[in-house]
Design a protein around this motif. Structure first.
Motif, PDB file in Angstrom:
ATOM      1  N   LEU A  18      78.471 -53.302 -19.812  1.00 46.37           N
ATOM      2  CA  LEU A  18      77.427 -54.277 -20.129  1.00 46.37           C
ATOM      3  C   LEU A  18      77.995 -55.551 -20.744  1.00 46.37           C
ATOM      4  CD1 LEU A  18      74.730 -51.877 -21.583  1.00 46.37           C
ATOM      5  CD2 LEU A  18      74.802 -52.894 -19.305  1.00 46.37           C
ATOM      6  N   SER A  21      78.547 -58.630 -18.506  1.00 47.07           N
ATOM      7  CA  SER A  21      77.901 -58.328 -17.222  1.00 47.07           C
ATOM      8  C   SER A  21      76.991 -59.444 -16.722  1.00 47.07           C
ATOM      9  CB  SER A  21      77.078 -57.039 -17.337  1.00 47.07           C
ATOM     10  OG  SER A  21      75.958 -57.245 -18.186  1.00 47.07           O
ATOM     11  N   ARG A  22      76.583 -60.357 -17.619  1.00 44.62           N
ATOM     12  CA  ARG A  22      75.664 -61.445 -17.290  1.00 44.62           C
ATOM     13  C   ARG A  22      74.324 -60.918 -16.759  1.00 44.62           C
ATOM     14  NH1 ARG A  22      77.454 -66.100 -17.827  1.00 44.62           N
ATOM     15  NH2 ARG A  22      79.573 -66.831 -17.782  1.00 44.62           N
ATOM     16  N   ASP A  23      73.913 -59.754 -17.237  1.00 46.95           N
ATOM     17  CA  ASP A  23      72.696 -59.091 -16.789  1.00 46.95           C
ATOM     18  C   ASP A  23      71.480 -59.635 -17.546  1.00 46.95           C
ATOM     19  OD1 ASP A  23      70.636 -57.383 -16.073  1.00 46.95           O
ATOM     20  OD2 ASP A  23      71.857 -55.563 -16.235  1.00 46.95           O
ATOM     21  N   ASP A  24      70.852 -60.671 -16.983  1.00 44.90           N
ATOM     22  CA  ASP A  24      69.688 -61.274 -17.632  1.00 44.90           C
ATOM     23  C   ASP A  24      68.486 -60.335 -17.664  1.00 44.90           C
ATOM     24  OD1 ASP A  24      70.824 -63.725 -18.404  1.00 44.90           O
ATOM     25  OD2 ASP A  24      70.606 -64.512 -16.374  1.00 44.90           O
ATOM     26  N   GLN A  25      68.409 -59.414 -16.728  1.00 39.71           N
ATOM     27  CA  GLN A  25      67.320 -58.431 -16.750  1.00 39.71           C
ATOM     28  C   GLN A  25      67.474 -57.524 -17.974  1.00 39.71           C
ATOM     29  OE1 GLN A  25      66.978 -55.993 -13.248  1.00 39.71           O
ATOM     30  NE2 GLN A  25      65.173 -54.931 -14.013  1.00 39.71           N
ATOM     31  N   LEU A  26      68.686 -57.151 -18.302  1.00 43.77           N
ATOM     32  CA  LEU A  26      68.945 -56.358 -19.504  1.00 43.77           C
ATOM     33  C   LEU A  26      68.499 -57.120 -20.750  1.00 43.77           C
ATOM     34  CD1 LEU A  26      70.265 -54.007 -21.112  1.00 43.77           C
ATOM     35  CD2 LEU A  26      72.398 -55.323 -20.982  1.00 43.77           C
ATOM     36  N   HIS A  65      76.911 -62.057 -21.885  1.00 46.65           N
ATOM     37  CA  HIS A  65      77.480 -63.087 -21.013  1.00 46.65           C
ATOM     38  C   HIS A  65      78.980 -63.275 -21.228  1.00 46.65           C
ATOM     39  CE1 HIS A  65      74.087 -64.890 -18.765  1.00 46.65           C
ATOM     40  NE2 HIS A  65      73.417 -64.167 -19.639  1.00 46.65           N
TER      41      HIS A  65
END
Length: 80
Positions: A18, A21-26, A65
């Motif tokens: 994570l 990961s740049r996971d904006d949904q997370l 990020h």
């Protein structure tokens, strides 16, 4: 004075994945679920935030990020 300890069982590989990961949904899920907690932390550390430290969500976003990380140990949400 009091203290507490919260213990969580995590999949280490999945958790490390994570970071950066740049996971904006997370981030959206965390913000929706823990927004009140983040706001409470911002309120508690308001003096430090006024002095230039990151707000809780900003620190979380930096982790997801992959940076930039604040290395100032005197800050409320220092990431290093």
């Amino acid at each position: 004075m009091s203290s507490s300890l919260s213990v969580y069982l995590l999949d280490v590989a999945a958790t490390r994945a994570l970071v950066g990961s740049r996971d904006d949904q997370l981030l959206k899920v965390i913000s929706d679920r823990f927004g009140d907690d983040l706001a409470r932390d911002d309120n508690y550390f308001s003096y430090e935030i006024e002095q230039g430290t990151l707000k809780a969500y900003e620190a979380l976003r930096a982790v997801v990020h992959g940076g930039p990380f604040n290395s100032d140990e005197d800050r409320a949400f220092s990431l290093i």
